[in-house]
Design an enzyme around this catalytic site. Structure first.
Site, PDB file in Angstrom:
ATOM      1  N   LYS A   1      39.989  14.614 -19.597  1.00  0.00           N
ATOM      2  CA  LYS A   1      39.812  13.355 -20.331  1.00  0.00           C
ATOM      3  C   LYS A   1      38.892  12.442 -19.514  1.00  0.00           C
ATOM      4  O   LYS A   1      38.951  12.449 -18.273  1.00  0.00           O
ATOM      5  CB  LYS A   1      41.200  12.721 -20.530  1.00  0.00           C
ATOM      6  CG  LYS A   1      41.227  11.446 -21.341  1.00  0.00           C
ATOM      7  CD  LYS A   1      42.681  10.981 -21.524  1.00  0.00           C
ATOM      8  CE  LYS A   1      42.802   9.667 -22.248  1.00  0.00           C
ATOM      9  NZ  LYS A   1      44.201   9.238 -22.403  1.00  0.00           N
TER      10      LYS A   1
ATOM     11  N   SER B   1      45.658   8.362 -27.101  1.00  0.00           N
ATOM     12  CA  SER B   1      44.265   8.171 -26.756  1.00  0.00           C
ATOM     13  C   SER B   1      43.569   9.450 -26.278  1.00  0.00           C
ATOM     14  O   SER B   1      42.349   9.485 -26.224  1.00  0.00           O
ATOM     15  CB  SER B   1      44.141   7.103 -25.662  1.00  0.00           C
ATOM     16  OG  SER B   1      44.797   7.534 -24.489  1.00  0.00           O
TER      17      SER B   1
ATOM     18  N   SER C   1      50.115   9.029 -25.280  1.00  0.00           N
ATOM     19  CA  SER C   1      48.744   9.514 -25.475  1.00  0.00           C
ATOM     20  C   SER C   1      48.522  10.997 -25.233  1.00  0.00           C
ATOM     21  O   SER C   1      47.415  11.481 -25.458  1.00  0.00           O
ATOM     22  CB  SER C   1      47.781   8.735 -24.582  1.00  0.00           C
ATOM     23  OG  SER C   1      47.424   7.548 -25.205  1.00  0.00           O
TER      24      SER C   1
END
Ligand code: GLN
Length: 427
Positions: A76, A151, A175
């Protein structure tokens, strides 16, 4: 066709059915064919191919290979990787290059994991649909009109769309689990402290954790075994023994708790309530004890989370001041203008909203009424959950009360977006 796993991939490499280079080429082709999903902020094609060739050389020479040899991973865009950009999905860090590597990532690389790229996410991990990114939304591969969750949305789709085996995400309040659920994967968010946060860009430090996403829980177990544990750079990662997660076996019937009110009420989508009921029956049929328990604080978890995390974010994000990191407004003349204009131009709407909210709840006169009260509420929520877990091995619950929504559908309604978090907030 079953999804490839670490075990099947390494077996194919061992027999010579495929080379690491061919594997990486296939993954790169999958990325190229699915650009419309907007999964990656940056693809490390050359680096991944070099690593693959180097590993193939070692394999041919019969030298030692790590436990993650041939395992292609994505990270990420909040995980630092020395010499590579890391921007937390934000314009304010668009040009920033990390001078060091996150501990968790270093441990994966030390075992020969190959990093194929960094994935899109909500700006500073603030969001539930991956729609708050400076780079535009990531789309759900199962239905590109819908969000993949957030997210860690890019992380989830990177696995879902077959562009890597395992993805490193992060969770402050859902997330990892929520995008995993929206994309049909397993998402694992460990207990706070299990994995070092060193090299993870901070959002709400008392909640932030690195987590893993994959098709196969065994792959997550191996990844966790490698990255878990103490770290000199993170005092909140305690020096506790690390179980051999990859060898763990579940023995005997377990005791599971579920929140009956949730299934009776109208709060969750009927499809989700039905699936949860089926899961409960499935576990019962398999011999486990599954019982309804009450949780009194559903109405408080979302407000508590948003007061505390925005407070922490307002403090963490004060470092992006146009001086030390990232974007500096070219129009600014004075010091104050530099702060104000760099932050106004560099941060997106949702991040600004949260910084303002966080600054407000910490301001003198409001601190006790909001921040102090939320801290106490956090404790009360935690104690009730601890009580439930004292009598049960697991709490069984859906991750989200709603199915993945359409891209753009909730953009004007941040509160609807916050409420979508209700079920994972307690974790
Ligand atoms: N949806 C939550 C939020 O917007 C989750 C964030 C996270 O876990 N990083 O804050």
């Amino acid at each position: 066709m079953p999804h490839p796993t670490i075990a099947t991939t390494q077996a194919a490499l061992a027999t010579g059915e495929v080379t690491t280079q061919q594997l990486v080429e296939r993954y790169l082709a999958a990325i190229g064919e699915q650009r419309y999903l907007n999964i990656y902020v940056e693809v490390y094609a050359d680096g991944a191919l070099d690593q693959a060739k180097e590993q193939d050389g070692r394999r041919r020479a019969g030298s030692k290979l790590g436990r993650l040899a041939g395992v292609v991973i994505s990270i990420k865009d909040v995980i630092c990787y020395a010499g590579h950009g890391v921007s937390a999905g934000s314009a304010i860090l668009e040009e920033f290059v990390s001078p060091y590597t996150a501990t968790a990532l270093q441990r994966l690389i030390d075992e020969d994991a190959i990093v194929i790229g960094r994935t899109n996410c909500d700006e500073f991990a603030m969001g539930s649909g991956n729609e708050n990114s400076h780079y535009g939304p990531t789309r759900n591969a199962a239905d590109p009109a819908r969000v993949p969750g957030g997210s860690s949305g890019g992380a989830a789709v990177s696995v879902q769309a077959g562009t890597c085996l395992l993805s490193v995400g992060s969770s402050t309040g859902g997330s990892v689990r929520q995008p995993a659920s929206f994309c049909g994967l397993y998402g694992f968010k460990p207990t706070y402290g299990r994995i070092s946060r060193h090299g993870l860009i901070a959002y709400g430090s008392s909640f932030d954790q690195i987590g893993l996403l994959a098709h196969d829980p065994a792959d997550i177990a191996l990844g966790l075994e490698i990255i878990a544990g103490a770290d000199n750079y993170d005092a909140t990662a305690p020096n506790r023994p690390i179980p051999l997660y990859s060898k763990a076996k579940s023995e005997g019937p377990k005791r599971l708790a579920y929140f009956g009110d949730l299934l009776e009420g109208e709060g969750a989508d009927p499809a989700i309530r039905t699936a949860t009921r089926q899961a409960i029956e499935g576990y019962r049929a398999a011999g486990h004890i599954v019982e309804s328990v009450t949780f009194d604080y559903f109405d408080y978890v979302v407000p508590t989370y948003y007061v505390l995390t925005t407070a922490e974010a307002s403090s963490n994000l004060s470092r992006y001041d146009g001086m030390r990191y990232g974007y500096r407004s070219p129009e600014a003349d004075t010091l104050e203008e530099t702060y104000r204009m760099s932050r106004s131009e560099g941060f997106g709407t949702e991040v600004q909203r949260r910084i303002l909210l966080g600054t407000f709840v910490l301001s003198s006169g409001y601190y006790d009424a909001f921040y102090g009260k939320a801290q106490r509420a956090r404790r009360v929520i935690q104690e009730q959950l601890r009580g439930i877990l004292a009598d049960h091995d697991f709490i069984l619950m859906p991750v989200s009360p709603s199915l993945p929504w359409y891209v753009g559908e909730q953009l004007d309604d941040p509160v609807a977006n916050y409420l979508a978090d209700i079920l994972h907030r307690a974790g």
